[in-house]
Design a protein around this motif. Structure first.
Motif, PDB file in Angstrom:
ATOM      1  N   SER A 144       0.836  -1.199   0.000  1.00 61.48           N
ATOM      2  CA  SER A 144       0.000   0.000   0.000  1.00 61.48           C
ATOM      3  C   SER A 144       0.868   1.246   0.000  1.00 61.48           C
ATOM      4  O   SER A 144       0.529   2.255  -0.611  1.00 61.48           O
ATOM      5  CB  SER A 144      -0.907   0.019   1.235  1.00 61.48           C
ATOM      6  N   ARG A 145       1.994   1.179   0.683  1.00 57.78           N
ATOM      7  CA  ARG A 145       2.914   2.313   0.750  1.00 57.78           C
ATOM      8  C   ARG A 145       3.446   2.651  -0.643  1.00 57.78           C
ATOM      9  O   ARG A 145       3.525   3.819  -1.017  1.00 57.78           O
ATOM     10  CB  ARG A 145       4.055   1.997   1.706  1.00 57.78           C
ATOM     11  N   GLN A 146       3.826   1.628  -1.412  1.00 55.19           N
ATOM     12  CA  GLN A 146       4.344   1.870  -2.756  1.00 55.19           C
ATOM     13  C   GLN A 146       3.274   2.501  -3.648  1.00 55.19           C
ATOM     14  O   GLN A 146       3.532   3.485  -4.341  1.00 55.19           O
ATOM     15  CB  GLN A 146       4.829   0.564  -3.386  1.00 55.19           C
ATOM     16  N   CYS A 147       2.076   1.929  -3.626  1.00 52.88           N
ATOM     17  CA  CYS A 147       0.994   2.470  -4.450  1.00 52.88           C
ATOM     18  C   CYS A 147       0.628   3.876  -4.005  1.00 52.88           C
ATOM     19  O   CYS A 147       0.380   4.757  -4.836  1.00 52.88           O
ATOM     20  CB  CYS A 147      -0.228   1.562  -4.376  1.00 52.88           C
ATOM     21  N   GLY A 148       0.617   4.104  -2.707  1.00 54.84           N
ATOM     22  CA  GLY A 148       0.312   5.440  -2.185  1.00 54.84           C
ATOM     23  C   GLY A 148       1.358   6.458  -2.568  1.00 54.84           C
ATOM     24  O   GLY A 148       1.035   7.623  -2.814  1.00 54.84           O
ATOM     25  N   SER A 149       2.597   6.037  -2.628  1.00 56.33           N
ATOM     26  CA  SER A 149       3.674   6.945  -3.040  1.00 56.33           C
ATOM     27  C   SER A 149       3.461   7.413  -4.475  1.00 56.33           C
ATOM     28  O   SER A 149       3.638   8.585  -4.788  1.00 56.33           O
ATOM     29  CB  SER A 149       5.037   6.257  -2.938  1.00 56.33           C
ATOM     30  N   VAL A 150       3.065   6.494  -5.335  1.00 53.94           N
ATOM     31  CA  VAL A 150       2.816   6.841  -6.732  1.00 53.94           C
ATOM     32  C   VAL A 150       1.614   7.784  -6.820  1.00 53.94           C
ATOM     33  O   VAL A 150       1.678   8.837  -7.458  1.00 53.94           O
ATOM     34  CB  VAL A 150       2.581   5.581  -7.593  1.00 53.94           C
ATOM     35  N   GLY A 151       0.523   7.427  -6.161  1.00 53.66           N
ATOM     36  CA  GLY A 151      -0.676   8.263  -6.190  1.00 53.66           C
ATOM     37  C   GLY A 151      -0.432   9.648  -5.607  1.00 53.66           C
ATOM     38  O   GLY A 151      -0.883  10.660  -6.155  1.00 53.66           O
ATOM     39  N   GLY A 152       0.293   9.709  -4.505  1.00 56.58           N
ATOM     40  CA  GLY A 152       0.593  10.994  -3.877  1.00 56.58           C
ATOM     41  C   GLY A 152       1.423  11.892  -4.779  1.00 56.58           C
ATOM     42  O   GLY A 152       1.169  13.092  -4.886  1.00 56.58           O
ATOM     43  N   MET A 190       1.535  11.719  -8.016  1.00 54.39           N
ATOM     44  CA  MET A 190       0.687  12.127  -9.145  1.00 54.39           C
ATOM     45  C   MET A 190      -0.151  13.345  -8.766  1.00 54.39           C
ATOM     46  O   MET A 190      -0.249  14.305  -9.534  1.00 54.39           O
ATOM     47  CB  MET A 190      -0.242  10.978  -9.559  1.00 54.39           C
ATOM     48  N   VAL A 191      -0.742  13.310  -7.581  1.00 51.34           N
ATOM     49  CA  VAL A 191      -1.562  14.434  -7.118  1.00 51.34           C
ATOM     50  C   VAL A 191      -0.717  15.696  -6.980  1.00 51.34           C
ATOM     51  O   VAL A 191      -1.124  16.779  -7.411  1.00 51.34           O
ATOM     52  CB  VAL A 191      -2.272  14.095  -5.790  1.00 51.34           C
TER      53      VAL A 191
END
Length: 60
Positions: A38-46, A48-49
């Protein structure tokens, strides 16, 4: 509630941005991403935002 795409043309651009960000921060995105944390995916999403907000703020 069903997901609906508000701007279908944006889907390809968002996918390109996601892959660009993931490669820059070293997250191995591919067809199946179930083995990512979740941390890896959240890093990408964050990231991007952050980039989308920065781009928006530069236009106003």
């Amino acid at each position: 509630m069903a997901k609906s795409v508000l701007v279908p043309e944006a889907k390809q651009g968002l996918a390109r941005l996601k892959n660009e960000v993931a490669s820059e921060i070293g997250v191995p995105f591919k067809d199946y991403n179930g083995d990512l944390s979740s941390r890896q995916c959240g890093s990408v999403g964050g990231e991007m935002v952050k980039r989308m907000v920065k781009e928006y703020e530069s236009t106003i």
